[in-house]
Design a protein around this motif. Structure first.
Motif, mmCIF file in Angstrom:
data_model
loop_
_atom_site.group_PDB
_atom_site.id
_atom_site.type_symbol
_atom_site.label_atom_id
_atom_site.label_comp_id
_atom_site.label_asym_id
_atom_site.label_seq_id
_atom_site.Cartn_x
_atom_site.Cartn_y
_atom_site.Cartn_z
ATOM 1 N N LYS A 572 0.816 -1.212 0.000
ATOM 2 C CA LYS A 572 0.000 0.000 0.000
ATOM 3 C C LYS A 572 0.855 1.270 0.000
ATOM 4 C CE LYS A 572 -3.929 -2.171 2.338
ATOM 5 N NZ LYS A 572 -4.818 -2.153 3.542
ATOM 6 N N GLU A 603 6.581 -3.531 3.634
ATOM 7 C CA GLU A 603 5.532 -4.130 4.454
ATOM 8 C C GLU A 603 4.349 -4.474 3.547
ATOM 9 O OE1 GLU A 603 4.613 -1.633 7.736
ATOM 10 O OE2 GLU A 603 6.438 -2.193 8.832
ATOM 11 N N TRP A 604 4.270 -5.736 3.182
ATOM 12 C CA TRP A 604 3.255 -6.213 2.246
ATOM 13 C C TRP A 604 2.045 -6.752 3.012
ATOM 14 C CZ3 TRP A 604 3.460 -6.267 -3.166
ATOM 15 C CH2 TRP A 604 4.678 -5.818 -3.722
ATOM 16 N N THR A 605 0.869 -6.524 2.399
ATOM 17 C CA THR A 605 -0.375 -7.073 2.954
ATOM 18 C C THR A 605 -0.719 -8.347 2.200
ATOM 19 O OG1 THR A 605 -1.208 -4.879 3.519
ATOM 20 C CG2 THR A 605 -2.830 -6.659 3.373
ATOM 21 N N THR A 621 -6.709 -10.683 5.967
ATOM 22 C CA THR A 621 -5.414 -10.086 5.593
ATOM 23 C C THR A 621 -4.464 -10.064 6.787
ATOM 24 O OG1 THR A 621 -6.153 -7.847 6.131
ATOM 25 C CG2 THR A 621 -6.510 -8.610 3.871
ATOM 26 N N LYS A 622 -3.177 -9.951 6.439
ATOM 27 C CA LYS A 622 -2.146 -9.799 7.471
ATOM 28 C C LYS A 622 -0.963 -9.065 6.854
ATOM 29 C CE LYS A 622 -0.160 -12.119 11.414
ATOM 30 N NZ LYS A 622 -0.173 -13.374 12.204
ATOM 31 N N VAL A 623 -0.396 -8.108 7.603
ATOM 32 C CA VAL A 623 0.741 -7.316 7.117
ATOM 33 C C VAL A 623 2.047 -7.957 7.614
ATOM 34 C CG1 VAL A 623 1.851 -5.057 7.127
ATOM 35 C CG2 VAL A 623 -0.657 -5.218 7.102
#
Length: 628
Positions: A572, A603-605, A621-623
């Protein structure tokens, strides 16, 4: 004690002030080679495989055939041929790489001998294409360490000790106490110094190859290794030392032979001039074998530093070796006149001043900044040495005070006591006949024993000489520790080089092999058998090609199938994604995908969509951090 402290501080104040001025205007330099650059750079990622690996050092280095090793992700050797000097005064080294190297993380392990004769080593990684897992651990080179390093340091200490005894005791005899050449303790002291230097030098020659290359004790007996060492500057210095010691043996023979036995003053004076010239040449030459191959020979102002180092070593030997000779003479009860002690006291004072001035200059060259005094091992050892030298100066002033109070009465009394048994022996020998002669000899031995005991009592009863013996003994004890610290200093990377190496490491990008990604995402679609957990694993978990696995399990931990599962990645912060990943069924509740590419670290979701029936579906979802 207050007077002695003030005197010591006055002695050190001027050089320390000069030290502050020098540190304030110091220019960059080093000794002990430090890696200051590489191509590819440490921790870098290059798009295509380079043709070679090139290293840049802070000073010239000597390379062995396997000085640079490059290991691929699988641990296989990636270089071809031997390391070679790439020019610019031996400050760069390079090794060619095999063509067609694949992507992944490569480990470069290097070792070399710096221009000041000390071995250095290290390792770093770079990556082709993208970082990857590797089976290679960064090696911890044992050059200069282990049992070989310990023995090598012991031999170096013995060489310094032998040098101090040989030069200092010979100087003490020739300049301060000529009559000492006729005494057994002085002969033993000088001979011990010479023999110690010979044995230590031979041991250093044998250990040099395994010390520099990280070998074992067995390698010390490899004649080929010794032959290779003789072609290097440290080897040439050690060989020169042996040749000079051979000349020193001739000097010792003349000193305790012809010169000691000469009765004619003119002949003795002529011989003394020859001994002075020969002894000076041998002494300066022996000191030069350290200066030409150690810290003084590299870095800034080497042409000045080497002569200064020679003077420093000679002053050390005159002071510490002379102290040991004086102690041996005083402790053995020999007749040492007040003039002898005072003459040596004045010479020792000059040697101390010389040591302080030359030591300040050497410290400036090797440190370069006040911060290096506390932030580097070299600086910390130097502080210990400075403290010990200050203690030595205090003890020296105490000895000078005892020297000033020496009287001649005890000396005359001892001389008369020694003369008595001789006269008694002559008197008893005049009776004639075998029995009378045997009786006279027996009486002479008894008188000699009594005279020796009287001399010992007189010696111990002389408060001034007793105090002087004790203070000199304390000086010698501290001097032994000073030599040990000096030995450690000469084998420690100087502060300038240490700071340069630290700066290189700090400026280099750090690229560690990423840890595999393992994420558990619970879900509940709301329908029958709609609860469970999706476990996502990605190996290696970086921005390179990853292998992704997704396992769907029920609350009791068993794997179960669902009609549909999807996964995607979104960054994001940079508005990248979502990037869907096509999964393939592997087994019950198990899906996978190969060659999953993550474009950039960040930091990818992770979004996982699970459908458990025609109408029951949920996205969770998880970051997570990937590639950073």
């Amino acid at each position: 004690m207050r007077v002695m402290t003030k005197s010591a501080l006055r002695l050190l104040a001027v050089p320390l002030a000069v030290l502050g001025l020098l540190f304030g205007t110091a220019a960059p330099a080093s000794a002990h080679a430090a890696l200051v650059g590489s191509d590819p750079a440490q921790g870098s990622v290059v798009k295509t495989a380079p043709a070679q690996v090139r290293l840049t050092f802070s000073e010239g280095v000597l390379l062995s055939r396997d000085a640079i090793r490059v290991l691929g992700p699988d641990g296989e050797r990636a270089e071809t041929g031997d390391a070679n000097d790439a020019g610019r005064g031996n400050t760069t080294a390079a090794v060619a790489l095999r063509p067609g190297l694949g992507n992944g993380t490569y480990t470069v392990a290097w070792k070399a001998v710096s221009a000041d004769s000390h071995p250095v080593a290290g390792a770093f990684t770079f990556s082709i294409g993208a970082p990857s897992k590797t089976s290679v651990a960064l090696p911890t080179q044992e050059v200069g360490g282990g049992a070989v390093g310990t023995l090598y340091d012991i031999a170096r200490y013995a060489a310094y000790l032998g040098f101090a005894l040989l030069i200092g005791a010979a100087f003490f005899i020739g300049v301060c106490w000529p009559d000492g050449a006729r005494t057994r303790p002085m002969r033993r002291l000088v001979a011990t110094g010479w023999a110690t230097m010979v044995a230590a030098t031979i041991l250093l020659l044998m250990l040099r190859a395994p010390y520099a290359n990280g070998g074992t004790l067995g390698d010390a007996f490899d004649l080929g290794g010794v032959r290779d060492v003789l072609d290097t500057r440290p080897g040439a210095a050690l060989l020169s030392r042996l040749l000079l010691l051979a000349a020193g043996a001739v000097f010792i023979a003349v000193l305790f032979g012809s010169w000691a036995k000469r009765e004619d003053p003119v002949e003795r004076q002529d011989l003394a001039w020859g001994l002075a010239i020969g002894g000076t040449v041998v002494s300066v030459g022996l000191a030069a074998t350290w200066a030409m191959a150690e810290h003084a020979s590299v870095g800034i102002q080497a042409s000045v530093a080497m002569p200064v180092d020679i003077v420093h070593l000679l002053a050390m030997a005159v002071w510490l070796g002379g102290l040991t000779a004086l102690l041996a003479a005083l402790w053995g009860g020999h007749r040492v006149e007040r003039a002898t002690v005072r003459r040596f006291s004045r010479i020792a004072f000059g040697a101390v001043v010389t040591l302080v001035v030359t030591g300040v200059y050497q410290s400036w060259r090797q440190l370069g900044s006040w911060d290096a005094l506390v932030s580097t091992g070299y600086g910390q050892l130097l502080l210990v040495k400075v403290g010990l030298v200050i203690l030595l100066v205090e003890l020296a002033w105490l000895s000078r005070r005892w020297t000033a109070r020496l009287g001649e009465t005890a000396v005359r009394g001892r001389a008369a006591a020694v003369a008595q048994p001789v006269a008694a022996g002559r008197k008893g020998a005049g009776g004639g006949g075998g029995d009378a002669s045997e009786r006279a000899g027996q009486l002479a031995r008894q008188e000699a024993a009594l005279a020796k005991e009287r001399a010992r009592k007189e010696r111990d009863g002389d408060a001034e000489r007793t105090g002087l013996r004790k203070s000199v003994l304390a000086e010698v004890a501290v001097a032994v520790v000073v030599l040990a610290v000096t030995t450690l200093l000469t084998g420690t990377q100087p502060g300038r080089a240490a700071e340069e190496g630290a700066a290189q490491q700090a400026s280099a990008p750090v690229s560690e092999v990423p840890e595999p990604l393992d994420v558990r995402i619970p879900f509940d679609t709301g329908g029958t058998d709609g609860k469970g957990e999706a476990e996502v694993t990605m190996d290696p978990g970086g921005i390179a090609e990853n292998e992704l696995h997704l396992l769907v399990t029920a609350p009791d931990g068993r794997a179960f199938d669902v009609p549909e599962v999807q996964i995607s990645f979104t960054l994001k912060s940079k508005k990248i994604g979502p990037i869907p990943v096509t999964l393939g069924k592997v087994d019950t509740g198990h899906w996978s995908a190969a060659n999953v590419q993550i474009p950039v670290p960040g930091e990818w979701t992770i979004a996982v969509t699970v459908r458990t029936s025609d109408i029951d579906q949920v996205t969770r979802t998880k970051v997570v951090k990937i590639g950073s």
